[in-house]
Design a protein around this motif. Structure first.
Motif, PDB file in Angstrom:
ATOM      1  N   TYR A   1     -63.109 -43.443  17.838  1.00  0.00           N
ATOM      2  CA  TYR A   1     -62.106 -44.079  18.594  1.00  0.00           C
ATOM      3  C   TYR A   1     -62.622 -45.036  19.638  1.00  0.00           C
ATOM      4  N   ASN A   2     -63.394 -44.127  20.354  1.00  0.00           N
ATOM      5  CA  ASN A   2     -64.012 -44.853  21.653  1.00  0.00           C
ATOM      6  C   ASN A   2     -64.641 -46.361  21.332  1.00  0.00           C
ATOM      7  N   LEU A   3     -65.325 -46.263  20.151  1.00  0.00           N
ATOM      8  CA  LEU A   3     -66.010 -47.462  19.777  1.00  0.00           C
ATOM      9  C   LEU A   3     -65.343 -48.409  18.896  1.00  0.00           C
ATOM     10  N   ALA A   4     -64.041 -48.140  18.612  1.00  0.00           N
ATOM     11  CA  ALA A   4     -63.412 -48.806  17.572  1.00  0.00           C
ATOM     12  C   ALA A   4     -63.273 -50.462  18.045  1.00  0.00           C
ATOM     13  N   ASP A   5     -63.164 -51.041  19.259  1.00  0.00           N
ATOM     14  CA  ASP A   5     -63.174 -52.333  19.477  1.00  0.00           C
ATOM     15  C   ASP A   5     -64.514 -52.770  19.533  1.00  0.00           C
ATOM     16  N   GLU A   6     -65.792 -52.263  19.517  1.00  0.00           N
ATOM     17  CA  GLU A   6     -67.100 -52.665  19.490  1.00  0.00           C
ATOM     18  C   GLU A   6     -67.795 -52.809  18.195  1.00  0.00           C
ATOM     19  N   ILE A   7     -67.082 -51.921  17.194  1.00  0.00           N
ATOM     20  CA  ILE A   7     -67.389 -52.059  15.959  1.00  0.00           C
ATOM     21  C   ILE A   7     -67.251 -53.201  15.106  1.00  0.00           C
ATOM     22  N   ASN A   8     -68.310 -54.338  14.710  1.00  0.00           N
ATOM     23  CA  ASN A   8     -67.864 -55.486  14.041  1.00  0.00           C
ATOM     24  C   ASN A   8     -68.193 -55.615  12.586  1.00  0.00           C
ATOM     25  N   GLN A   9     -68.885 -54.471  12.133  1.00  0.00           N
ATOM     26  CA  GLN A   9     -69.073 -54.237  10.641  1.00  0.00           C
ATOM     27  C   GLN A   9     -68.840 -52.983  10.206  1.00  0.00           C
ATOM     28  N   VAL A  10     -68.359 -52.769   9.110  1.00  0.00           N
ATOM     29  CA  VAL A  10     -68.127 -51.550   8.488  1.00  0.00           C
ATOM     30  C   VAL A  10     -68.385 -51.451   7.115  1.00  0.00           C
ATOM     31  N   TYR A  11     -69.313 -50.620   6.606  1.00  0.00           N
ATOM     32  CA  TYR A  11     -69.766 -50.370   5.392  1.00  0.00           C
ATOM     33  C   TYR A  11     -69.478 -48.994   4.779  1.00  0.00           C
ATOM     34  N   PHE A  12     -68.660 -49.098   4.120  1.00  0.00           N
ATOM     35  CA  PHE A  12     -68.051 -47.841   3.568  1.00  0.00           C
ATOM     36  C   PHE A  12     -68.281 -47.524   1.943  1.00  0.00           C
ATOM     37  N   TYR A  13     -68.781 -46.513   1.828  1.00  0.00           N
ATOM     38  CA  TYR A  13     -69.020 -46.033   0.227  1.00  0.00           C
ATOM     39  C   TYR A  13     -68.516 -44.815  -0.135  1.00  0.00           C
ATOM     40  N   GLY A  14     -67.387 -44.807  -1.107  1.00  0.00           N
ATOM     41  CA  GLY A  14     -66.743 -43.496  -1.186  1.00  0.00           C
ATOM     42  C   GLY A  14     -66.396 -43.057  -2.717  1.00  0.00           C
ATOM     43  N   ALA A  15     -66.271 -41.975  -2.737  1.00  0.00           N
ATOM     44  CA  ALA A  15     -65.784 -41.469  -4.231  1.00  0.00           C
ATOM     45  C   ALA A  15     -64.168 -41.968  -4.268  1.00  0.00           C
ATOM     46  N   GLY A  16     -63.910 -42.152  -5.719  1.00  0.00           N
ATOM     47  CA  GLY A  16     -62.658 -42.558  -6.009  1.00  0.00           C
ATOM     48  C   GLY A  16     -62.463 -44.037  -5.868  1.00  0.00           C
ATOM     49  N   ILE A  17     -63.406 -45.028  -5.613  1.00  0.00           N
ATOM     50  CA  ILE A  17     -63.310 -46.335  -5.444  1.00  0.00           C
ATOM     51  C   ILE A  17     -63.199 -47.099  -7.033  1.00  0.00           C
ATOM     52  N   ARG A  18     -62.347 -46.926  -7.574  1.00  0.00           N
ATOM     53  CA  ARG A  18     -62.583 -47.242  -9.167  1.00  0.00           C
ATOM     54  C   ARG A  18     -61.573 -48.503  -9.411  1.00  0.00           C
ATOM     55  N   SER A  19     -60.873 -49.006  -8.504  1.00  0.00           N
ATOM     56  CA  SER A  19     -59.978 -50.315  -8.968  1.00  0.00           C
ATOM     57  C   SER A  19     -59.747 -50.793  -7.378  1.00  0.00           C
ATOM     58  N   LEU A  20     -59.293 -52.235  -7.438  1.00  0.00           N
ATOM     59  CA  LEU A  20     -58.950 -53.088  -6.275  1.00  0.00           C
ATOM     60  C   LEU A  20     -57.772 -52.402  -5.604  1.00  0.00           C
ATOM     61  N   MET A  21     -56.848 -51.649  -6.316  1.00  0.00           N
ATOM     62  CA  MET A  21     -55.839 -51.022  -5.447  1.00  0.00           C
ATOM     63  C   MET A  21     -56.258 -49.792  -4.850  1.00  0.00           C
ATOM     64  N   LEU A  22     -57.134 -49.138  -5.397  1.00  0.00           N
ATOM     65  CA  LEU A  22     -57.672 -47.967  -4.552  1.00  0.00           C
ATOM     66  C   LEU A  22     -58.520 -48.457  -3.566  1.00  0.00           C
ATOM     67  N   ARG A  23     -59.520 -49.515  -3.650  1.00  0.00           N
ATOM     68  CA  ARG A  23     -60.330 -50.078  -2.669  1.00  0.00           C
ATOM     69  C   ARG A  23     -59.356 -50.487  -1.289  1.00  0.00           C
ATOM     70  N   SER A  24     -58.055 -51.111  -1.931  1.00  0.00           N
ATOM     71  CA  SER A  24     -57.202 -51.634  -0.719  1.00  0.00           C
ATOM     72  C   SER A  24     -56.727 -50.455   0.029  1.00  0.00           C
ATOM     73  N   ILE A  25     -56.415 -49.205  -0.449  1.00  0.00           N
ATOM     74  CA  ILE A  25     -55.998 -48.047   0.187  1.00  0.00           C
ATOM     75  C   ILE A  25     -56.919 -47.620   1.391  1.00  0.00           C
ATOM     76  N   VAL A  26     -58.355 -47.616   1.156  1.00  0.00           N
ATOM     77  CA  VAL A  26     -59.330 -47.418   2.144  1.00  0.00           C
ATOM     78  C   VAL A  26     -59.226 -48.551   2.984  1.00  0.00           C
ATOM     79  N   LYS A  27     -59.432 -49.713   2.611  1.00  0.00           N
ATOM     80  CA  LYS A  27     -59.538 -50.774   3.654  1.00  0.00           C
ATOM     81  C   LYS A  27     -58.523 -51.107   4.601  1.00  0.00           C
ATOM     82  N   SER A  28     -57.340 -50.701   4.009  1.00  0.00           N
ATOM     83  CA  SER A  28     -56.020 -50.740   4.875  1.00  0.00           C
ATOM     84  C   SER A  28     -56.174 -49.585   5.905  1.00  0.00           C
TER      85      SER A  28
END
Length: 285
Positions: free
Chosen positions: A54-81
């Motif tokens: 939370y303290n670094l939230a404004d400083e982070i300009n790139q996020v690379y997330f790799y996760g289980a369950g990312i099987r469709s655009l809809m599921l991907r959008s849940i995480v991205k949101s």
């Protein structure tokens, strides 16, 4: 400016945040963000409760997330949101845990990459493209050799009295479970796969027992049958493994691989370190 790299299973997520010089400034954990089981609101809430993030939230300009369950655009959008609500200034990349496994296991040569943790999966990676011959079918229909596969077998054998008497008593003493409780947690509550995987601890604690040895061998052999043997490249390339189950039972993996005349390369318990190095070498340049 900073970069966050996250490797997430269904149980937990490992985070590393790098500064502008790509030096590590934060390493932390959150719950797993499998969008099959969590909502974007859950992700947002979990991140803001982590003070380091939370303290670094404004400083982070790139996020690379790799996760289980990312099987469709809809599921991907849940995480991205969920991420977008916290990291307002960041470009956010969402991809599969299989991609993270490939990056972590890649050593410059084509390789078969296998995940054996809470769940399981496999693919062939040539350095650029991922080929999945046997896609993951999840904790109900698939996940052979995983922690939740162990759990499914133990629970079934416990309630149907197929477990040896000494282990039956130890299992009951340890977990004090009843059928209604299990049905509730598996069929109605969140994170049923992670719940099933908690019983894999009993496997680890009793791994020298003949019954448990048979469970481990049977589960891992099924993984090879369904997730490795279908690949035509299996005899030509190394088979690299990612995850805690692979790490703890690597001797049995080696035994099964030898049976099928296959060669195991790396076995990596936690992919986050390799994943960060891959980003430094290939992505963040």
């Amino acid at each position: 400016m900073a970069v966050a790299i996250i490797e997430s299973g269904s149980t937990k997520s490992d985070w590393v945040v790098l500064n502008n010089d790509y030096q590590e400034i934060v390493r932390t954990q959150t719950i797993g963000f499998n969008p099959i089981f969590v909502k974007s609101e859950d992700i947002h809430k979990e991140i803001i409760q982590n003070q380091d993030l939370y303290n670094l939230a404004d400083e982070i300009n790139q996020v690379y997330f790799y996760g289980a369950g990312i099987r469709s655009l809809m599921l991907r959008s849940i995480v991205k949101s969920g991420f977008s609500k916290v990291f307002n200034n960041a470009e956010i990349f969402i991809d599969t845990d299989l991609k993270a496994a490939c990056f972590s296991a890649y050593n410059g040569n084509p390789v078969i990459v296998c995940i054996l943790g809470t769940g399981s999966n496999s693919c062939f990676f040539n350095g650029k493209e991922i080929e999945e011959i046997t896609p993951s079918l999840g904790y109900v229909l698939g996940d052979e050799g995983s922690g939740n596969h162990f759990g499914r077998i133990l629970i079934r054998d416990f309630f149907t009295h197929k477990m040896p008497t000494d282990l039956q008593k130890s299992f009951q003493d340890k977990y004090r479970i009843n059928k209604d409780e299990v049905i509730e947690k598996v069929y109605k509550n969140a994170f049923p796969n992670a719940y099933l995987a908690t019983f894999s601890k009993f496997v680890a604690e009793n791994k020298e027992h003949s019954y448990i040895k048979n469970v481990i061998y049977k589960c891992l052999d099924e993984f090879f049958i369904y997730q490795v043997l279908p690949y035509p490249q299996k005899t030509e390339t190394e088979i690299n493994f990612i995850g805690s189950i692979a790490y703890y039972y690597q001797e049995i993996l080696e035994e099964i691989a030898e049976k099928y005349h296959l060669k195991i390369g790396q076995i990596i318990q936690k992919p986050i370190n390799n994943l960060v190095e891959y980003h430094k070498n290939y992505i963040l340049k």
